[in-house]
Design an enzyme around this catalytic site. Structure first.
Site, PDB file in Angstrom:
ATOM      1  N   HIS A   7      -7.937 -11.525   5.823  1.00 20.65           N
ATOM      2  CA  HIS A   7      -8.684 -11.575   7.075  1.00 20.65           C
ATOM      3  C   HIS A   7      -8.422 -12.869   7.828  1.00 20.65           C
ATOM      4  CE1 HIS A   7     -11.758  -8.196   6.142  1.00 20.65           C
ATOM      5  NE2 HIS A   7     -10.760  -7.757   6.879  1.00 20.65           N
ATOM      6  N   GLU A  36       9.773   8.735  -3.105  1.00 16.60           N
ATOM      7  CA  GLU A  36       9.915   7.375  -3.626  1.00 16.60           C
ATOM      8  C   GLU A  36      10.506   7.345  -5.030  1.00 16.60           C
ATOM      9  OE1 GLU A  36       5.978   5.640  -3.685  1.00 16.60           O
ATOM     10  OE2 GLU A  36       5.064   7.587  -4.128  1.00 16.60           O
ATOM     11  N   ASP A  45       9.404   1.629  -3.650  1.00 17.33           N
ATOM     12  CA  ASP A  45       9.623   2.198  -4.982  1.00 17.33           C
ATOM     13  C   ASP A  45      10.971   2.898  -5.085  1.00 17.33           C
ATOM     14  OD1 ASP A  45       7.535   1.383  -6.586  1.00 17.33           O
ATOM     15  OD2 ASP A  45       6.204   3.013  -5.991  1.00 17.33           O
ATOM     16  N   CYS A  91       7.568   4.883   5.427  1.00 17.95           N
ATOM     17  CA  CYS A  91       6.410   3.985   5.405  1.00 17.95           C
ATOM     18  C   CYS A  91       6.638   2.767   4.524  1.00 17.95           C
ATOM     19  CB  CYS A  91       5.156   4.733   4.957  1.00 17.95           C
ATOM     20  SG  CYS A  91       5.280   5.425   3.299  1.00 17.95           S
TER      21      CYS A  91
END
Length: 580
Positions: free
Chosen positions: A200, A442, A466, A513
């Site tokens: 954050h 993956e 991966d 992704c």
């Protein structure tokens, strides 16, 4: 004599978490550490008093956060409000309450000691997670713990520091509430020992466009108040007491960067299309509604990966279906009708959960993880699927199964999904009946059988992290072999190209992704392969969009054709760097 003073141009390395360049003077924030007292409660009356003390402190803490959130003085941004809402959720978490009660009842600890121990344990759980976003939540847990302890002790907050213009804050970590409430008008940068790109502190720094270099380790302890610093948050470098030549070089670099940033920010609402009119979809990887809200600021068109693991962490049992439903529903409502790809829980390997009883494995990456756990624990899997399907009524959600390695696994997973749909139907529960179903590619076995798997799903999403690890037999977390981990290796690129090709043949959508999707060097190569959906950390979107809108699809195909003739990653990377 000050033995800590650095030689000129001493460099400290960390992670550039909020890009930019800052030149200023150090302000060193000292951390106030409170130790456990070690006292023990003598009788039940003391136990009751300590429980009451804890409950009052929690109520006070919630009121404080609400006051900060509602106050007009700070003019909070959406990201900051979201963080404060997360803190309220942590403060009111029944699991936190139960854990502290147990410490007070069972171990006869005073309320302050109980909170310190519970927070310490929970912070440790988050810090040991593989997922960077989840690791970064340790700071939030510590923050709410510190707030509760302060209120148990009935102590006021420390005096708010006043910063001189051009201040660069140096700290072990900057807690989210500090970053929100401190007057940052004169602050031009952060450098911390802890933290990373998804903390954050990083999110707040980015929202205020303040350069930040995080995760610098103990090297920052040698910096004194007033030291002159250059904060190179593009490359993750802190330069202490630079000479004049270095200062001049960075002043010029800062000017160039600031002009480029203004140009990139202007692209937020520009469609991601090549110069010859081919549209590319740019999505964000998220772990909750907070991330999704932030992604709009960077021009995201939805989410290509919603990691659901956060909800399962920092607790002693599986979240019930209703809690999961509310979590996913919140994301669905805030998606504004844009696609959100919900990956079913992906734990195991280096993301263990104690209450799942996974046990120790010699090769956890090759073991009991991902979809394998879900298929084995059918009741848990079905509860998550029900929650996702129900939440789908409120937005454009799609389901994605992780780590599918063969057709049999996929068919069993789809069978359980169909059984879940029937149960919801029989119980007259509203749900999204036609929710698209896809899989992560993956595992190499999934990549080489993409032609078969494509017959059974609506979409593919290529997880390059991966896929690269398994294809090259390289543990990306192993310091001794991590240099062998290279997504530009011809073997990895060939698998990616084959998956894209087979998806197109079966007329299903295909996206990416993994980290490669956010690497500008790879953008044109991937588009040349035919990839038209990229999902990444939201902050990476403008740079990828800039590459897309300044090149043609025809040129991207030429680059891919050229790469096909290369036999090593070094040549490929060198060539790609020359193209953008």
């Amino acid at each position: 004599m000050n033995t800590k003073k650095h030689h000129t141009d001493h460099k400290i390395y960390g992670v550039g978490a909020s890009a930019g360049i800052s030149i200023g003077k150090a302000y060193v924030m000292k951390k106030n550490v409170i130790a456990v007292t070690g006292a023990l409660l003598r009788d039940d009356n003391e136990v009751i008093k300590e429980i009451e003390k804890f409950e009052i402190a929690v109520r006070m803490s919630v009121e404080e956060v609400l006051t900060i959130k509602k106050g007009d003085r700070l003019k909070l941004k959406e990201e900051e409000i979201e963080i404060l809402e997360t803190h309220i959720e942590f403060l009111t978490d029944p699991q936190l309450k139960a854990d502290v009660y147990r410490e007070i009842h069972r171990d006869r600890r005073p309320a302050m000691d109980a909170v310190i121990e519970v927070i310490k344990k929970n912070v440790g759980v988050f810090k040991n997670m593989d997922n960077e976003y989840l690791r970064a939540r340790a700071a939030d847990v510590q923050d709410i713990g510190d707030r509760i302890v302060k209120n148990i002790r009935r102590r006021k907050s420390h005096d708010t520091p006043v910063f001189e213009p051009g201040t660069i804050i140096i700290a072990e970590d900057i807690l989210p509430s500090d970053a929100i409430t401190l007057d940052m008008t004169c602050v031009t940068g952060f450098a911390t020992s802890l933290g990373g790109k998804t903390s954050h502190t990083a999110i707040l720094a980015k929202s205020r466009t303040i350069p930040a270099v995080l995760g610098c380790g103990n090297a920052l302890t040698g910096i004194d108040d007033g030291d002159v610093l250059i904060l190179d948050a593009i490359n993750g470098i802190v330069i202490v007491n630079p000479n004049e030549a270095c200062m001049e070089e960075y002043r010029a670099e800062k000017d160039r960067y600031d002009r480029k940033r203004q140009s990139l920010n202007s692209l937020r609402h520009t469609p991601a299309s090549t110069t010859d009119g081919v549209g590319i979809e740019l999505l964000a990887n998220i772990s909750g509604a907070d991330d999704l809200e932030e992604s709009w600021e960077y021009g995201a068109e939805g989410s290509g990966l919603f990691r659901t693991e956060l909800l399962f962490m920092n607790r002693d049992s599986v979240p019930p279906e209703e809690e999961q439903f509310e979590y996913y529903r919140r994301v669905a409502i805030r998606s504004k009708g844009k696609v959100v790809t919900v990956r079913t829980i992906d734990i195991g390997g280096d993301k263990p959960l104690d209450y799942f009883g996974l046990g120790q494995e010699e090769n956890p990456f090759l073991g009991y993880r991902g979809i394998r756990i879900s298929l084995d624990k059918k009741d848990i899997f079905m509860a998550q699927l029900k929650a996702i399907l129900r939440a789908g009524v409120f937005g454009n959600l799609r389901i994605m199964f992780p780590m599918i390695s063969n057709m049999q696994e996929l068919r069993v997973a789809k069978g359980i999904l169909e059984e879940t749909r029937r149960e919801l139907e029989e119980n007259n529960i509203d749900f999204a009946r036609d929710m698209p179903v896809g899989i992560m590619i993956e595992v190499p076995s999934a990549a080489v059988t993409a032609d078969l798997l494509a017959r059974e799903v609506d979409f593919f999403s290529i997880g390059t992290n991966d896929l690269c690890q398994y294809t090259l037999a390289v543990d990306r977390g192993n310091e001794k072999v991590k240099d062998l981990y290279n997504p530009f290796d011809p073997a990895v690129l060939r698998l990616i190209a084959y998956v894209v090709e087979q998806a197109h043949k079966r007329k299903i959508s295909v996206g990416m992704c993994g980290e490669l999707a956010s690497d500008p060097r790879a953008t044109l190569l991937l588009i040349g392969m035919g990839l038209k959906e990229f999902s990444m950390s939201a902050v990476s979107i403008p740079a990828i969009k800039s590459v897309i809108i300044n090149h043609s699809y025809t040129r991207a195909k030429e680059i891919y054709e050229k790469i096909l003739g290369m036999d090593n990653s070094e040549s490929i990377i060198n060539y790609l760097q020359q193209q953008t």
